[in-house]
Design a protein around this motif. Sequence first.
Motif, PDB file in Angstrom:
ATOM      1  N   LEU A 217      26.785 -71.180 -98.430  1.00 51.81           N
ATOM      2  CA  LEU A 217      26.509 -70.337 -97.230  1.00 51.81           C
ATOM      3  C   LEU A 217      27.668 -69.418 -96.692  1.00 51.81           C
ATOM      4  O   LEU A 217      27.485 -68.464 -96.200  1.00 51.81           O
ATOM      5  CB  LEU A 217      26.298 -71.276 -96.270  1.00 51.81           C
ATOM      6  N   ARG A 218      28.793 -70.055 -96.993  1.00 54.55           N
ATOM      7  CA  ARG A 218      30.004 -69.022 -96.554  1.00 54.55           C
ATOM      8  C   ARG A 218      30.007 -67.849 -97.320  1.00 54.55           C
ATOM      9  O   ARG A 218      30.193 -66.675 -96.753  1.00 54.55           O
ATOM     10  CB  ARG A 218      31.197 -69.957 -96.439  1.00 54.55           C
ATOM     11  N   LYS A 219      29.783 -67.880 -98.360  1.00 55.35           N
ATOM     12  CA  LYS A 219      29.750 -66.587 -99.439  1.00 55.35           C
ATOM     13  C   LYS A 219      28.730 -65.722 -99.090  1.00 55.35           C
ATOM     14  O   LYS A 219      28.945 -64.679 -98.726  1.00 55.35           O
ATOM     15  CB  LYS A 219      29.653 -67.168-100.716  1.00 55.35           C
ATOM     16  N   VAL A 220      27.174 -66.337 -98.634  1.00 51.03           N
ATOM     17  CA  VAL A 220      26.475 -65.483 -98.761  1.00 51.03           C
ATOM     18  C   VAL A 220      26.310 -65.004 -97.385  1.00 51.03           C
ATOM     19  O   VAL A 220      25.601 -63.688 -97.007  1.00 51.03           O
ATOM     20  CB  VAL A 220      24.950 -66.040 -98.694  1.00 51.03           C
ATOM     21  N   ARG A 221      26.880 -65.445 -96.274  1.00 47.55           N
ATOM     22  CA  ARG A 221      27.067 -65.091 -94.871  1.00 47.55           C
ATOM     23  C   ARG A 221      27.762 -63.708 -95.048  1.00 47.55           C
ATOM     24  O   ARG A 221      27.490 -62.803 -94.309  1.00 47.55           O
ATOM     25  CB  ARG A 221      27.617 -65.981 -93.809  1.00 47.55           C
ATOM     26  N   LYS A 222      28.900 -63.783 -95.798  1.00 51.15           N
ATOM     27  CA  LYS A 222      29.583 -62.672 -95.685  1.00 51.15           C
ATOM     28  C   LYS A 222      29.133 -61.436 -96.498  1.00 51.15           C
ATOM     29  O   LYS A 222      29.406 -60.232 -96.118  1.00 51.15           O
ATOM     30  CB  LYS A 222      30.924 -63.047 -96.650  1.00 51.15           C
ATOM     31  N   LEU A 223      28.262 -61.637 -97.327  1.00 49.45           N
ATOM     32  CA  LEU A 223      27.502 -60.536 -97.913  1.00 49.45           C
ATOM     33  C   LEU A 223      26.443 -59.851 -96.999  1.00 49.45           C
ATOM     34  O   LEU A 223      26.319 -58.834 -97.186  1.00 49.45           O
ATOM     35  CB  LEU A 223      26.792 -61.113 -99.158  1.00 49.45           C
ATOM     36  N   LEU A 224      25.877 -60.675 -96.046  1.00 46.64           N
ATOM     37  CA  LEU A 224      24.819 -60.320 -95.056  1.00 46.64           C
ATOM     38  C   LEU A 224      25.567 -59.476 -94.021  1.00 46.64           C
ATOM     39  O   LEU A 224      24.811 -58.819 -93.099  1.00 46.64           O
ATOM     40  CB  LEU A 224      23.950 -61.573 -94.640  1.00 46.64           C
ATOM     41  N   LEU A 225      26.796 -59.954 -93.601  1.00 48.15           N
ATOM     42  CA  LEU A 225      27.313 -59.429 -92.275  1.00 48.15           C
ATOM     43  C   LEU A 225      28.431 -58.252 -92.638  1.00 48.15           C
ATOM     44  O   LEU A 225      28.856 -58.205 -93.506  1.00 48.15           O
ATOM     45  CB  LEU A 225      28.223 -60.447 -91.528  1.00 48.15           C
TER      46      LEU A 225
END
Length: 419
Positions: A411-419
């Motif tokens: 989640l931490r990884k994909v959050r960075k990709l989206l923000l």
Amino acid sequence: MSPPSRPVATAGESGFDVMRVRADFPLLERSVHGKPLIYFDNANTSQKPRGVIEAVDAFYREHNANVSRAVHTLGEEATELYEGARDRLAQHIHAPSRDELVLTSGATQAINLVAYSYALPRLKAGDAILTTTMEHHANIVPWQLVTARTGATVKAAPIDARGELIVERFIDLLTPEVKLACVAHVSNVLGTVNPVRKLARECRRRGIPLLVDGSQAVPHRPVDVQALGCDFYAFTGHKMLAPTGTGALWARREHLAAMEPFFGGGEMIREVRFSGTVFADPPHRFEAGTPNIAGFAGIGAALDYYAGLGFAAMRSWEQRLLAYATERLRELPGLRLFGEAREKEPVISFLIEGTQATDLATLLDLEGVAVRSGHHCAHPLMQFFGVPATLRASLAFYNTLEEVDAFVEALRKVRKLLL
């Protein structure tokens, strides 16, 4: 961020050997997009232990025949498996009699059976059916369909910001025009456990039958319909380790005896003439046509598995998973949790500020993580919280603390990709 320190779970320390349990579930061994599968969509459907898979396979390899239609050996074996599942399910929920258990394709069919065979003939203009804001569509739409035919209405008891039913308001809404009340035992979105026994007591004082949707309760906790005091209890097999297309409706004997059939066809009759039909006694009156015999062979194996597992150890492990996953998720910036009831089953719905639930779920799948995104068949609940959708992680006893850690890091990884 490093995960909080925690002991490694072992059979000796926790009384629950999760790694041994995981070995019973073949699908948990697979990879998705080159990553080990993390299956956190258990409120949608559970994975199946090897014994269930083998029971379905054995039915088709060794016993395949129709039920109640032949005196040959295969027919008798098929009938024994099917009716044996009824016995086992009745025992599992502590039903007073096997004849009070109707075998269905799932909770949706069970609720529709009550809607059309019990409620529809009794409703008239001015009557009402009471449900709650947190219900699955399967415990809303059937009531809308039958009330639309009769001029009755559907009322919904409210919940609070924690995702708990406002019990006092539910009781206040049990007015004389209410002919049936309906409630989820456990919310499929929030994990909230509703006080069914108290609600049933208040309904009984007013002469109002209570239907309980137990789909999310039966996989996680012991259920005793006699102790709960409700009138109808619907549940589904595929969320409790069994095959899809299986489930049951428990109903008090007097209700079943007074209900007309919903479906017509073979095996639900005593005699058919063009001048009229004499129906079979309950529960077979409500079981027209050829059922999912192999699926019910599987449900028997699922109940065997639960019995061997032991609910106490299983529940303790699931509650530990829930507490740990909630703690880890709170580390994420911008996280909004939905449903913080004081009593919950292991279901966590949330959003991360600045992201869409579907985008998160799609990217998490690339990391091998299976979670649910969307409205979860609960539009009114989404409307209450003012969101179009949430991300839902639903846990089961075969999940691990290590999977929770990997999920949070993904989640931490994909959050960075989206923000």
